[in-house]
Design a protein around this motif. Structure first.
Motif, PDB file in Angstrom:
ATOM      1  N   GLN A  44      10.867  -6.344  -6.420  1.00 21.41           N
ATOM      2  CA  GLN A  44      11.231  -5.191  -7.214  1.00 21.41           C
ATOM      3  C   GLN A  44      12.143  -5.457  -8.413  1.00 21.41           C
ATOM      4  O   GLN A  44      12.019  -4.782  -9.425  1.00 21.41           O
ATOM      5  CB  GLN A  44      11.838  -4.100  -6.335  1.00 21.41           C
ATOM      6  CG  GLN A  44      13.262  -4.368  -5.881  1.00 21.41           C
ATOM      7  CD  GLN A  44      13.710  -3.307  -4.911  1.00 21.41           C
ATOM      8  OE1 GLN A  44      13.155  -3.189  -3.853  1.00 21.41           O
ATOM      9  NE2 GLN A  44      14.708  -2.550  -5.276  1.00 21.41           N
ATOM     10  N   CYS A  81       7.121  -5.437  -1.862  1.00 22.40           N
ATOM     11  CA  CYS A  81       7.679  -4.766  -3.037  1.00 22.40           C
ATOM     12  C   CYS A  81       9.184  -4.980  -3.125  1.00 22.40           C
ATOM     13  O   CYS A  81       9.726  -5.183  -4.208  1.00 22.40           O
ATOM     14  CB  CYS A  81       7.360  -3.278  -3.006  1.00 22.40           C
ATOM     15  SG  CYS A  81       5.640  -2.911  -3.383  1.00 22.40           S
ATOM     16  N   CYS A  82       9.865  -4.946  -1.992  1.00 23.78           N
ATOM     17  CA  CYS A  82      11.303  -5.185  -1.961  1.00 23.78           C
ATOM     18  C   CYS A  82      11.619  -6.573  -2.505  1.00 23.78           C
ATOM     19  O   CYS A  82      12.542  -6.749  -3.287  1.00 23.78           O
ATOM     20  CB  CYS A  82      11.832  -5.027  -0.537  1.00 23.78           C
ATOM     21  SG  CYS A  82      13.616  -5.207  -0.404  1.00 23.78           S
ATOM     22  N   TYR A 115      -3.729  -4.044  -1.634  1.00 20.25           N
ATOM     23  CA  TYR A 115      -3.470  -3.082  -0.574  1.00 20.25           C
ATOM     24  C   TYR A 115      -4.360  -1.852  -0.734  1.00 20.25           C
ATOM     25  O   TYR A 115      -4.949  -1.368   0.248  1.00 20.25           O
ATOM     26  CB  TYR A 115      -1.991  -2.678  -0.571  1.00 20.25           C
ATOM     27  CG  TYR A 115      -1.665  -1.686   0.510  1.00 20.25           C
ATOM     28  CD1 TYR A 115      -1.488  -2.115   1.821  1.00 20.25           C
ATOM     29  CD2 TYR A 115      -1.554  -0.346   0.227  1.00 20.25           C
ATOM     30  CE1 TYR A 115      -1.201  -1.211   2.827  1.00 20.25           C
ATOM     31  CE2 TYR A 115      -1.272   0.569   1.226  1.00 20.25           C
ATOM     32  CZ  TYR A 115      -1.093   0.136   2.518  1.00 20.25           C
ATOM     33  OH  TYR A 115      -0.816   1.036   3.513  1.00 20.25           O
ATOM     34  N   MET A 120       6.847   2.135  10.123  1.00 18.80           N
ATOM     35  CA  MET A 120       6.400   2.628   8.820  1.00 18.80           C
ATOM     36  C   MET A 120       4.979   2.130   8.578  1.00 18.80           C
ATOM     37  O   MET A 120       4.677   0.966   8.766  1.00 18.80           O
ATOM     38  CB  MET A 120       7.362   2.125   7.744  1.00 18.80           C
ATOM     39  CG  MET A 120       6.995   2.527   6.357  1.00 18.80           C
ATOM     40  SD  MET A 120       8.272   1.968   5.210  1.00 18.80           S
ATOM     41  CE  MET A 120       7.706   2.761   3.754  1.00 18.80           C
ATOM     42  N   ALA A 175       5.816  -2.467   1.644  1.00 24.03           N
ATOM     43  CA  ALA A 175       7.233  -2.232   1.345  1.00 24.03           C
ATOM     44  C   ALA A 175       8.013  -3.535   1.327  1.00 24.03           C
ATOM     45  O   ALA A 175       8.859  -3.758   0.449  1.00 24.03           O
ATOM     46  CB  ALA A 175       7.828  -1.266   2.359  1.00 24.03           C
ATOM     47  N   TYR A 218       3.368   1.651   5.864  1.00 24.05           N
ATOM     48  CA  TYR A 218       3.224   0.757   4.715  1.00 24.05           C
ATOM     49  C   TYR A 218       4.245  -0.378   4.740  1.00 24.05           C
ATOM     50  O   TYR A 218       4.680  -0.850   3.698  1.00 24.05           O
ATOM     51  CB  TYR A 218       3.382   1.568   3.423  1.00 24.05           C
ATOM     52  CG  TYR A 218       2.429   2.728   3.348  1.00 24.05           C
ATOM     53  CD1 TYR A 218       1.096   2.523   3.022  1.00 24.05           C
ATOM     54  CD2 TYR A 218       2.842   4.021   3.628  1.00 24.05           C
ATOM     55  CE1 TYR A 218       0.212   3.576   2.966  1.00 24.05           C
ATOM     56  CE2 TYR A 218       1.965   5.079   3.571  1.00 24.05           C
ATOM     57  CZ  TYR A 218       0.644   4.850   3.228  1.00 24.05           C
ATOM     58  OH  TYR A 218      -0.242   5.891   3.171  1.00 24.05           O
ATOM     59  N   SER A 219       4.612  -0.827   5.909  1.00 29.62           N
ATOM     60  CA  SER A 219       5.693  -1.805   6.028  1.00 29.62           C
ATOM     61  C   SER A 219       5.388  -3.124   5.331  1.00 29.62           C
ATOM     62  O   SER A 219       6.269  -3.726   4.714  1.00 29.62           O
ATOM     63  CB  SER A 219       6.035  -2.049   7.491  1.00 29.62           C
ATOM     64  OG  SER A 219       4.905  -2.527   8.182  1.00 29.62           O
TER      65      SER A 219
END
Length: 84
Positions: free
Chosen positions: A14, A10-11, A30, A1, A7, A3-4
Protein backbone atom coordinates in the motif's frame (compact mmCIF):
# COMPACT_ATOMS: atom_id res chain seq x y z
CA UNK A 1 -12.32 -12.13 6.53
CA UNK A 2 -13.37 -13.25 3.06
CA UNK A 3 -10.72 -11.18 1.33
CA UNK A 4 -7.86 -11.92 3.71
CA UNK A 5 -5.40 -12.97 0.99
CA UNK A 6 -6.04 -9.78 -0.97
CA UNK A 7 -5.92 -7.63 2.17
CA UNK A 8 -2.56 -9.07 3.20
CA UNK A 9 -1.01 -8.41 -0.20
CA UNK A 10 -2.48 -4.90 -0.37
CA UNK A 11 -1.15 -4.08 3.10
CA UNK A 12 2.33 -5.12 1.96
CA UNK A 13 2.14 -2.92 -1.12
CA UNK A 14 0.00 0.00 0.00
CA UNK A 15 2.69 2.62 0.69
CA UNK A 16 5.09 1.75 -2.09
CA UNK A 17 4.64 3.88 -5.20
CA UNK A 18 6.84 1.57 -7.28
CA UNK A 19 4.61 -1.38 -6.52
CA UNK A 20 1.34 0.10 -7.80
CA UNK A 21 1.55 -2.09 -10.90
CA UNK A 22 2.05 -5.14 -8.68
CA UNK A 23 -0.98 -4.21 -6.63
CA UNK A 24 -3.05 -3.67 -9.74
CA UNK A 25 -2.00 -7.11 -11.03
CA UNK A 26 -2.91 -8.74 -7.73
CA UNK A 27 -6.33 -7.10 -7.73
CA UNK A 28 -6.94 -8.07 -11.35
CA UNK A 29 -5.90 -11.68 -10.66
CA UNK A 30 -8.20 -11.78 -7.65
CA UNK A 31 -11.10 -10.35 -9.66
CA UNK A 32 -10.53 -12.92 -12.41
CA UNK A 33 -10.46 -15.75 -9.87
CA UNK A 34 -13.70 -14.55 -8.27
CA UNK A 35 -15.33 -14.18 -11.70
CA UNK A 36 -14.38 -17.75 -12.61
CA UNK A 37 -15.80 -18.98 -9.31
CA UNK A 38 -19.05 -17.09 -9.96
CA UNK A 39 -19.35 -18.60 -13.43
CA UNK A 40 -18.75 -22.11 -12.06
CA UNK A 41 -21.38 -21.61 -9.35
CA UNK A 42 -23.90 -20.26 -11.87
CA UNK A 43 -23.26 -23.29 -14.09
CA UNK A 44 -23.82 -25.67 -11.16
CA UNK A 45 -27.09 -23.95 -10.25
CA UNK A 46 -28.25 -24.00 -13.87
CA UNK A 47 -27.40 -27.70 -14.22
CA UNK A 48 -29.28 -28.42 -11.00
CA UNK A 49 -32.42 -26.72 -12.35
CA UNK A 50 -32.14 -28.61 -15.63
CA UNK A 51 -31.64 -31.95 -13.85
CA UNK A 52 -34.76 -31.34 -11.77
CA UNK A 53 -36.87 -30.46 -14.82
CA UNK A 54 -35.64 -33.34 -16.96
CA UNK A 55 -36.00 -35.82 -14.10
CA UNK A 56 -39.58 -34.65 -13.57
CA UNK A 57 -40.27 -35.39 -17.24
CA UNK A 58 -39.05 -38.95 -16.72
CA UNK A 59 -35.67 -38.66 -18.42
CA UNK A 60 -33.04 -41.14 -17.25
CA UNK A 61 -29.83 -40.24 -15.46
CA UNK A 62 -27.86 -41.47 -18.48
CA UNK A 63 -29.82 -39.24 -20.88
CA UNK A 64 -29.47 -36.19 -18.66
CA UNK A 65 -25.72 -36.76 -18.25
CA UNK A 66 -25.35 -37.03 -22.02
CA UNK A 67 -27.31 -33.83 -22.67
CA UNK A 68 -25.47 -31.78 -20.04
CA UNK A 69 -22.10 -33.39 -20.78
CA UNK A 70 -21.55 -34.28 -17.12
CA UNK A 71 -21.07 -37.60 -15.35
CA UNK A 72 -23.96 -39.74 -14.20
CA UNK A 73 -22.62 -39.41 -10.66
CA UNK A 74 -22.83 -35.62 -10.96
CA UNK A 75 -26.42 -35.88 -12.20
CA UNK A 76 -27.30 -38.03 -9.17
CA UNK A 77 -25.54 -35.55 -6.86
CA UNK A 78 -27.51 -32.64 -8.31
CA UNK A 79 -30.76 -34.61 -8.08
CA UNK A 80 -30.03 -35.45 -4.42
CA UNK A 81 -29.40 -31.78 -3.60
CA UNK A 82 -32.87 -30.82 -4.83
CA UNK A 83 -34.52 -33.24 -2.44
CA UNK A 84 -32.36 -32.22 0.53
Amino acid sequence: MHYSELAAKCCYLQNTKEREADMRDIIEEYAEKRAQMAVAEAERENNKKIVVKLSAKGMSVEEIASILDITEAHVRELADKRSA
